[in-house]
Write an enzyme that holds these catalytic residues in place. Sequence first.
Site, PDB file in Angstrom:
ATOM      1  N   ALA A  58      -4.863   3.557  42.373  1.00  0.00           N
ATOM      2  CA  ALA A  58      -5.350   4.948  42.297  1.00  0.00           C
ATOM      3  C   ALA A  58      -4.398   5.896  43.028  1.00  0.00           C
ATOM      4  CB  ALA A  58      -6.746   5.035  42.895  1.00  0.00           C
TER       5      ALA A  58
ATOM      6  N   ASP B 264       1.601   7.775  44.542  1.00  0.00           N
ATOM      7  CA  ASP B 264       2.835   7.680  45.343  1.00  0.00           C
ATOM      8  C   ASP B 264       3.032   6.263  45.868  1.00  0.00           C
ATOM      9  OD1 ASP B 264       2.732  11.033  46.870  1.00  0.00           O
ATOM     10  OD2 ASP B 264       3.177  10.306  44.823  1.00  0.00           O
ATOM     11  N   LYS B 265       1.961   5.704  46.419  1.00  0.00           N
ATOM     12  CA  LYS B 265       2.020   4.322  46.940  1.00  0.00           C
ATOM     13  C   LYS B 265       2.441   3.391  45.812  1.00  0.00           C
ATOM     14  CE  LYS B 265       0.173   0.539  49.141  1.00  0.00           C
ATOM     15  NZ  LYS B 265       0.939  -0.256  50.135  1.00  0.00           N
TER      16      LYS B 265
ATOM     17  N   ARG C 242     -12.354  -1.056  51.531  1.00  0.00           N
ATOM     18  CA  ARG C 242     -12.462  -1.994  52.651  1.00  0.00           C
ATOM     19  C   ARG C 242     -13.747  -1.729  53.419  1.00  0.00           C
ATOM     20  NH1 ARG C 242      -6.647  -2.741  54.726  1.00  0.00           N
ATOM     21  NH2 ARG C 242      -7.599  -3.742  56.483  1.00  0.00           N
TER      22      ARG C 242
ATOM     23  N   ARG D  76     -22.690  -5.277  54.075  1.00  0.00           N
ATOM     24  CA  ARG D  76     -22.010  -5.875  52.923  1.00  0.00           C
ATOM     25  C   ARG D  76     -22.587  -5.308  51.630  1.00  0.00           C
ATOM     26  NH1 ARG D  76     -19.691 -11.827  54.354  1.00  0.00           N
ATOM     27  NH2 ARG D  76     -18.616 -11.190  56.258  1.00  0.00           N
TER      28      ARG D  76
ATOM     29  N   ASN E  64     -13.466  -8.240  47.431  1.00  0.00           N
ATOM     30  CA  ASN E  64     -14.713  -8.740  48.020  1.00  0.00           C
ATOM     31  C   ASN E  64     -15.866  -7.763  47.853  1.00  0.00           C
ATOM     32  OD1 ASN E  64     -14.537 -11.316  49.223  1.00  0.00           O
ATOM     33  ND2 ASN E  64     -13.129 -10.490  50.751  1.00  0.00           N
TER      34      ASN E  64
ATOM     35  N   ARG F  32      -7.072 -22.901  53.825  1.00  0.00           N
ATOM     36  CA  ARG F  32      -7.096 -22.883  55.298  1.00  0.00           C
ATOM     37  C   ARG F  32      -7.659 -24.222  55.808  1.00  0.00           C
ATOM     38  NH1 ARG F  32      -9.208 -16.806  55.574  1.00  0.00           N
ATOM     39  NH2 ARG F  32      -7.233 -15.714  55.919  1.00  0.00           N
TER      40      ARG F  32
ATOM     41  N   HIS G 181     -17.913 -17.605  48.903  1.00  0.00           N
ATOM     42  CA  HIS G 181     -16.700 -17.361  49.697  1.00  0.00           C
ATOM     43  C   HIS G 181     -17.068 -16.701  51.016  1.00  0.00           C
ATOM     44  CE1 HIS G 181     -12.925 -15.823  51.118  1.00  0.00           C
ATOM     45  NE2 HIS G 181     -13.381 -14.592  51.033  1.00  0.00           N
TER      46      HIS G 181
ATOM     47  N   THR H  74      -5.348  -9.582  55.883  1.00  0.00           N
ATOM     48  CA  THR H  74      -4.725 -10.878  55.535  1.00  0.00           C
ATOM     49  C   THR H  74      -3.955 -10.671  54.236  1.00  0.00           C
ATOM     50  OG1 THR H  74      -6.763 -11.474  54.411  1.00  0.00           O
ATOM     51  CG2 THR H  74      -6.456 -12.321  56.632  1.00  0.00           C
TER      52      THR H  74
HETATM   53  N1  LIG Z   1     -11.165 -13.301  48.124  1.00  0.00           N
HETATM   54  C1  LIG Z   1     -10.430 -13.504  49.231  1.00  0.00           C
HETATM   55  O1  LIG Z   1     -10.225 -14.626  49.710  1.00  0.00           O
HETATM   56  C2  LIG Z   1      -9.829 -12.301  49.900  1.00  0.00           C
HETATM   57  C3  LIG Z   1      -8.896 -12.435  50.932  1.00  0.00           C
HETATM   58  C4  LIG Z   1      -8.340 -11.275  51.482  1.00  0.00           C
HETATM   59  C5  LIG Z   1      -8.745 -10.018  51.019  1.00  0.00           C
HETATM   60  N2  LIG Z   1      -9.664  -9.966  50.033  1.00  0.00           N
HETATM   61  C6  LIG Z   1     -10.135  -8.686  49.499  1.00  0.00           C
HETATM   62  O2  LIG Z   1      -9.087  -8.077  48.726  1.00  0.00           O
HETATM   63  C7  LIG Z   1      -9.357  -6.672  48.667  1.00  0.00           C
HETATM   64  C8  LIG Z   1      -8.077  -5.921  48.945  1.00  0.00           C
HETATM   65  O3  LIG Z   1      -7.694  -6.131  50.305  1.00  0.00           O
HETATM   66  P1  LIG Z   1      -6.417  -5.322  50.830  1.00  0.00           P
HETATM   67  O4  LIG Z   1      -6.172  -5.752  52.243  1.00  0.00           O
HETATM   68  O5  LIG Z   1      -5.325  -5.434  49.823  1.00  0.00           O
HETATM   69  O6  LIG Z   1      -6.981  -3.816  50.817  1.00  0.00           O
HETATM   70  P2  LIG Z   1      -6.096  -2.487  50.753  1.00  0.00           P
HETATM   71  O7  LIG Z   1      -6.987  -1.367  51.159  1.00  0.00           O
HETATM   72  O8  LIG Z   1      -4.794  -2.706  51.450  1.00  0.00           O
HETATM   73  O9  LIG Z   1      -5.737  -2.326  49.179  1.00  0.00           O
HETATM   74  C9  LIG Z   1      -6.720  -1.958  48.245  1.00  0.00           C
HETATM   75  C10 LIG Z   1      -6.007  -1.109  47.197  1.00  0.00           C
HETATM   76  O10 LIG Z   1      -6.936  -0.811  46.166  1.00  0.00           O
HETATM   77  C11 LIG Z   1      -6.623   0.488  45.720  1.00  0.00           C
HETATM   78  N3  LIG Z   1      -7.753   1.063  44.972  1.00  0.00           N
HETATM   79  C12 LIG Z   1      -8.894   1.566  45.479  1.00  0.00           C
HETATM   80  N4  LIG Z   1      -9.661   2.045  44.470  1.00  0.00           N
HETATM   81  C13 LIG Z   1      -8.977   1.813  43.319  1.00  0.00           C
HETATM   82  C14 LIG Z   1      -9.231   2.059  41.946  1.00  0.00           C
HETATM   83  N5  LIG Z   1     -10.379   2.649  41.543  1.00  0.00           N
HETATM   84  N6  LIG Z   1      -8.315   1.673  41.031  1.00  0.00           N
HETATM   85  C15 LIG Z   1      -7.158   1.090  41.417  1.00  0.00           C
HETATM   86  N7  LIG Z   1      -6.842   0.833  42.709  1.00  0.00           N
HETATM   87  C16 LIG Z   1      -7.760   1.192  43.639  1.00  0.00           C
HETATM   88  C17 LIG Z   1      -6.310   1.266  46.993  1.00  0.00           C
HETATM   89  O11 LIG Z   1      -5.593   2.443  46.684  1.00  0.00           O
HETATM   90  C18 LIG Z   1      -5.486   0.228  47.754  1.00  0.00           C
HETATM   91  O12 LIG Z   1      -4.111   0.374  47.493  1.00  0.00           O
HETATM   92  C19 LIG Z   1     -10.502  -6.393  49.674  1.00  0.00           C
HETATM   93  O13 LIG Z   1     -11.727  -6.313  48.972  1.00  0.00           O
HETATM   94  C20 LIG Z   1     -10.495  -7.644  50.545  1.00  0.00           C
HETATM   95  O14 LIG Z   1     -11.738  -7.946  51.122  1.00  0.00           O
HETATM   96  C21 LIG Z   1     -10.220 -11.054  49.463  1.00  0.00           C
HETATM   97  O1  LIG Z   2      -9.093 -13.667  55.239  1.00  0.00           O
HETATM   98  C1  LIG Z   2      -9.875 -12.813  54.831  1.00  0.00           C
HETATM   99  N1  LIG Z   2      -9.737 -11.482  55.150  1.00  0.00           N
HETATM  100  C2  LIG Z   2     -10.815 -10.551  54.876  1.00  0.00           C
HETATM  101  C3  LIG Z   2     -10.327  -9.157  54.995  1.00  0.00           C
HETATM  102  C4  LIG Z   2      -9.120  -8.740  54.496  1.00  0.00           C
HETATM  103  C5  LIG Z   2      -8.859  -7.416  54.687  1.00  0.00           C
HETATM  104  S1  LIG Z   2     -10.130  -6.695  55.498  1.00  0.00           S
HETATM  105  C6  LIG Z   2     -11.007  -8.169  55.587  1.00  0.00           C
HETATM  106  C7  LIG Z   2     -11.930 -10.820  55.871  1.00  0.00           C
HETATM  107  C8  LIG Z   2     -11.642 -11.372  57.114  1.00  0.00           C
HETATM  108  C9  LIG Z   2     -12.724 -11.602  57.971  1.00  0.00           C
HETATM  109  C10 LIG Z   2     -14.006 -11.275  57.577  1.00  0.00           C
HETATM  110  C11 LIG Z   2     -14.178 -10.701  56.333  1.00  0.00           C
HETATM  111  O2  LIG Z   2     -15.445 -10.372  55.997  1.00  0.00           O
HETATM  112  C12 LIG Z   2     -15.789 -10.316  54.664  1.00  0.00           C
HETATM  113  C13 LIG Z   2     -16.298  -9.136  54.183  1.00  0.00           C
HETATM  114  C14 LIG Z   2     -16.773  -9.075  52.895  1.00  0.00           C
HETATM  115  C15 LIG Z   2     -16.715 -10.207  52.127  1.00  0.00           C
HETATM  116  F1  LIG Z   2     -17.229 -10.152  50.880  1.00  0.00           F
HETATM  117  C16 LIG Z   2     -16.157 -11.394  52.566  1.00  0.00           C
HETATM  118  C17 LIG Z   2     -15.670 -11.448  53.857  1.00  0.00           C
HETATM  119  N2  LIG Z   2     -13.140 -10.483  55.473  1.00  0.00           N
HETATM  120  C18 LIG Z   2     -11.314 -10.805  53.486  1.00  0.00           C
HETATM  121  C19 LIG Z   2     -11.613 -12.238  53.275  1.00  0.00           C
HETATM  122  O3  LIG Z   2     -12.515 -12.574  52.348  1.00  0.00           O
HETATM  123  C20 LIG Z   2     -10.884 -13.198  53.931  1.00  0.00           C
HETATM  124  S2  LIG Z   2     -11.145 -14.881  53.674  1.00  0.00           S
HETATM  125  C21 LIG Z   2     -12.531 -15.283  54.704  1.00  0.00           C
HETATM  126  C22 LIG Z   2     -13.317 -14.288  55.274  1.00  0.00           C
HETATM  127  C23 LIG Z   2     -14.414 -14.687  56.085  1.00  0.00           C
HETATM  128  C24 LIG Z   2     -14.682 -16.040  56.299  1.00  0.00           C
HETATM  129  C25 LIG Z   2     -13.877 -17.007  55.717  1.00  0.00           C
HETATM  130  C26 LIG Z   2     -12.807 -16.622  54.927  1.00  0.00           C
HETATM  131 CL1  LIG Z   2     -11.772 -17.830  54.172  1.00  0.00          CL
END
Ligand SMILES: NC(=O)c1ccc[n+]([C@@H]2O[C@H](COP(=O)([O-])OP(=O)(O)OC[C@H]3O[C@@H](n4cnc5c(N)ncnc54)[C@H](O)[C@@H]3O)[C@@H](O)[C@H]2O)c1
Ligand SMILES: O=C1N[C@](c2ccsc2)(c2cccc(Oc3ccc(F)cc3)n2)CC(O)=C1Sc1ccccc1Cl
Length: 332
Positions: A52, A55-56, A98, A105, A137, A168, A192, A247
């Site tokens: 969205a 620039d980024k 975020r 949640r 998430n 992990r 998860h 992460t």
């Molecule tokens: N499933 C997992 O194991 C896991 C692990 C780590 C992070 N996550 C999740 O991944 C997601 C992203 O984390 P992050 O650290 O990259 O966050 P971040 O804020 O760095 O990046 C999110 C990006 O989404 C963009 N965005 C927001 N609304 C948008 C839209 N409508 N259309 C297109 N882009 C849009 C933002 O501009 C931003 O660049 C989070 O929900 C986080 O919880 C999941």
């Molecule tokens: O490593 C991670 N970085 C996270 C993150 C990334 C950017 S902001 C938060 C992170 C970390 C800790 C809690 C946390 O809380 C949430 C919040 C919402 C949600 F739907 C799931 C986890 N989220 C997202 C995420 O899912 C992971 S993996 C993880 C998280 C918790 C327990 C075990 C694992 Cl393996």
Amino acid sequence: QTFFKPILNTAPPSPTKRHTKISVIGVGNVGMAIAQTILTQDLADEIALVDAKADKLRGEMLDLQHAAAFLPRTKIIASVDYSVTVGSDLCIITAGARQLPGESRLNLLQRNVALFTSIVPPLAKYSPDTILMIVSNPVDILTYVAWKLSRFPSNRVIGSGTNLDSSRFRFLIADHLDVNAQDVQAYIVGEHGDSSVALWSSISVGGVPVLSFLEKQQISYEKETLENIHKDVVNGAYEVISLKGYTSWAIGYSVANLARSILRDQRKIHPVSVLAKGFYGIDGGDVFFSLPAQLGRSGILGVTNIHLTDEEAQRLKDSAKTLIEMQSQLGL
Ligand SMILES: NC(=O)c1ccc[n+]([C@@H]2O[C@H](COP(=O)([O-])OP(=O)(O)OC[C@H]3O[C@@H](n4cnc5c(N)ncnc54)[C@H](O)[C@@H]3O)[C@@H](O)[C@H]2O)c1
Ligand SMILES: O=C1N[C@](c2ccsc2)(c2cccc(Oc3ccc(F)cc3)n2)CC(O)=C1Sc1ccccc1Cl
């Protein structure tokens, strides 16, 4: 004037190699770690970036393009307009709000569902045969949301689920046993994050079930030691967040590994978020969470019928109930 004289009598054109295109939605910490790993592992001929923030988005595209001299040739494009994703083989969604300090949640979920209603339909329109990989998430519920919004068959809607949790877990077990993590097979399943379920009976090291491996190596263990390793999977996530604020690398490698299994039709088994209804007595509604599933070019090829203890089965049923209750508040 051409830049070089073509070499005559060149070999006949190679058989038409399938052009592979991956779209990454969300170019934040996670999306860019995934994109960078896809590039270095030469998993795609074309990568489309969407975000969205214009620039980024352009900045990330240019920064990756400028590395071309050191990478396999890959076309990198980007736009805030979803038409840039047309014809994608795989669409990876990392876009998301975020969790704000103190935010529930459920509130985070409602904000991300609103985002998904503007992300998923255009992806499905421009790539009706694509596979959707959800990372944002709460990943299990958002995978359900993407399935509903895309109207795709469930085999083409996959959540990264407990793939990161399990990687992990494998690292921690390998570190504890002083072996290579690639020789450790271990599955965390279910929801998860905090409520995941570690399958101790599924753990093997070099093909040897861990519990008998520990006995053979005279490595004393208590059930508590094993449970502490699972707790450290969760603690590790919170520790990384507290230290660096987000992460990226582990999730980047783990999702790229899933993309490789899909796009190269590896038929490998990964713990990913799948439509779990009908497995292990889960019948209260449509729910996605992680089970060991075989991945190939058409997405989910099958779900393994793992042995669960009564306690593990009950914990999965409890997770399913919680997820279904949260989904019922979404009005989808
Ligand atoms: N499933 C997992 O194991 C896991 C692990 C780590 C992070 N996550 C999740 O991944 C997601 C992203 O984390 P992050 O650290 O990259 O966050 P971040 O804020 O760095 O990046 C999110 C990006 O989404 C963009 N965005 C927001 N609304 C948008 C839209 N409508 N259309 C297109 N882009 C849009 C933002 O501009 C931003 O660049 C989070 O929900 C986080 O919880 C999941
Ligand atoms: O490593 C991670 N970085 C996270 C993150 C990334 C950017 S902001 C938060 C992170 C970390 C800790 C809690 C946390 O809380 C949430 C919040 C919402 C949600 F739907 C799931 C986890 N989220 C997202 C995420 O899912 C992971 S993996 C993880 C998280 C918790 C327990 C075990 C694992 Cl393996």
